[in-house]
Design a protein around this motif. Sequence first.
Motif, PDB file in Angstrom:
ATOM      1  N   LYS A  44     -16.354 -10.645  76.367  1.00  0.00           N
ATOM      2  CA  LYS A  44     -17.555  -9.935  75.911  1.00  0.00           C
ATOM      3  C   LYS A  44     -17.841  -8.785  76.861  1.00  0.00           C
ATOM      4  CE  LYS A  44     -21.102 -12.218  74.276  1.00  0.00           C
ATOM      5  NZ  LYS A  44     -22.365 -12.990  74.135  1.00  0.00           N
ATOM      6  N   PRO A 176     -29.443 -18.395  66.833  1.00  0.00           N
ATOM      7  CA  PRO A 176     -29.205 -17.221  65.992  1.00  0.00           C
ATOM      8  C   PRO A 176     -27.772 -17.102  65.470  1.00  0.00           C
ATOM      9  CG  PRO A 176     -30.541 -16.612  67.888  1.00  0.00           C
ATOM     10  CD  PRO A 176     -30.067 -18.021  68.122  1.00  0.00           C
ATOM     11  N   GLN A 177     -26.821 -17.740  66.125  1.00  0.00           N
ATOM     12  CA  GLN A 177     -25.422 -17.688  65.671  1.00  0.00           C
ATOM     13  C   GLN A 177     -24.862 -19.092  65.445  1.00  0.00           C
ATOM     14  OE1 GLN A 177     -22.911 -15.991  68.790  1.00  0.00           O
ATOM     15  NE2 GLN A 177     -24.370 -16.600  70.361  1.00  0.00           N
ATOM     16  N   LYS A 178     -25.751 -20.037  65.199  1.00  0.00           N
ATOM     17  CA  LYS A 178     -25.376 -21.447  65.122  1.00  0.00           C
ATOM     18  C   LYS A 178     -24.309 -21.713  64.070  1.00  0.00           C
ATOM     19  CE  LYS A 178     -27.383 -26.066  64.405  1.00  0.00           C
ATOM     20  NZ  LYS A 178     -28.631 -26.826  64.166  1.00  0.00           N
ATOM     21  N   GLU A 179     -24.513 -21.214  62.854  1.00  0.00           N
ATOM     22  CA  GLU A 179     -23.565 -21.502  61.772  1.00  0.00           C
ATOM     23  C   GLU A 179     -22.194 -20.920  62.067  1.00  0.00           C
ATOM     24  OE1 GLU A 179     -23.113 -20.899  56.920  1.00  0.00           O
ATOM     25  OE2 GLU A 179     -24.978 -20.353  57.937  1.00  0.00           O
ATOM     26  N   LYS A 180     -22.163 -19.669  62.520  1.00  0.00           N
ATOM     27  CA  LYS A 180     -20.887 -19.015  62.821  1.00  0.00           C
ATOM     28  C   LYS A 180     -20.153 -19.736  63.942  1.00  0.00           C
ATOM     29  CE  LYS A 180     -18.950 -14.594  64.364  1.00  0.00           C
ATOM     30  NZ  LYS A 180     -19.274 -13.205  64.801  1.00  0.00           N
ATOM     31  N   LEU A 181     -20.883 -20.056  65.021  1.00  0.00           N
ATOM     32  CA  LEU A 181     -20.268 -20.748  66.150  1.00  0.00           C
ATOM     33  C   LEU A 181     -19.739 -22.119  65.762  1.00  0.00           C
ATOM     34  CD1 LEU A 181     -22.546 -20.034  69.265  1.00  0.00           C
ATOM     35  CD2 LEU A 181     -20.122 -19.491  69.026  1.00  0.00           C
TER      36      LEU A 181
END
Length: 348
Positions: A44, A176-181
Motif C-alpha cells: 500500500k 467499510p471493506q468487510k465484505e470485500k476483505l
Amino acid sequence: MDVLHLTSRKRETYEIRIEASLLWECALGIAAVTNKKLIDTLEKPKESWDRLKKSLSEPLIEDLKFVGKNNTWKSLLLLLHQKEFQGLSEFVMFLDELDDEKLRFICIPYIGVKFQKLRTLASKGEESSRNRLKTQTEANPFFPDYIDFICTTNVHDLRNHLKSVMTGWYKEVIIPQKEKLSQILGRDKQSKEKMSGNLKSEALVEWATGGITYLPEPSVHTVLLVPQMIYRPWNVEGDIEGVKVFYYPVANESIYPDDKDMPSNFLVQKHKALGDEARLRMVKFLKGSERTLQEITNELNMGKSTVHHHLKILRSARLVETEDGKYRLKENAVQTLSNELMQYLTDY
C-alpha cells in the motif's frame, strides 16, 4: 562416511492448519500502521496510509500512539491465538473474562518450552524471572522492553486499551471493506486448502509464503497459515506453544479472481526489486558471499539507512535473506526467475 540405515521410520514433519479471519487482519493492520520502520516497504503506497491516518478518530489515534510506544499489537496477536473467535464481540468478551494473571501470561511472548516456568513466574510478578526473560530475548529489537511493560503495567488499563484499539480499528477500517476483505481472505484460504491435498507440508509452506523454507523443529507440531492483505508483500512470522505461524500475503488471484492474466504478486515483487540500479549492484555484490550491512554500505558508498531500505525490498521479494547479521543472495530465486516469467507468459 557411509551410513547404514536400519530403520524404516520416516522423518516426521508438521501438520498444516489454515485459518482466515478479519480479526487477524485487524490486529495486523494495527501492527502495520504503527511500524514506522517497515511501513514504507509495504505494498500500500504512502499516500494511502497518509489518507487513512487522517480519517481516523482522535481516540483511535491516541490508542495507536500507545501501540507504537509499547508494541501492544503483539498482545493482540497472542490473544487471538487462544481460540477461533467468531467475531469482535466474542474476542472482547474473552478479554473481559480473563483473570489478570492469565492475561499477563498470554501477552508475554512464548520463547520455548524450557522457558515456560519463567513465563509463568513473570506473569505472577516475580522480578528475577522477568529479568531472565528479558536477557533471553535481548537479540530481539523490542521483546525486552515489551516484556517489561507487560509485567509491570496496570492490567485493568491494558485490558481496556486492547479492547479499545481493536474495536476502534475494526469499526473504522475493517467494516467499510468487510465484505470485500472477507471474500479475498476466504478465496485464498480455499486455494491453499485445495493445494494442501497435492503438496507435502513443507512444500505447501514454501508455496504459500512465496519461498520460505521451514524445516521441522522438535517442539513444533503444527504450522498455522493465516492469509493477510495489509502486510503484503511481507510474511509475518510468529511462535506460540507447539505452533509456528506464518501470516502470509494473499495471492493476486485471490484479489482479482476474474482476471486470468493477473501475475503472481511474488513475480511482480521480484521484478520491482530488481528494477533499480542500487539494488542490482547489491545483488551482484552478494553473489557468492555473505556480507554485513557495513560491508555493503562501504562497497556502494551510500548511507546506511538507504542501504537498509533497499535490502528490505530485496528481502520482501525473497531475493535476499539474512542470518546472524549477514545478508546473502538467494541464488536459486534469481536463477528461477526467468522460468517463472516464461511460465506466466505461456500459461493459458
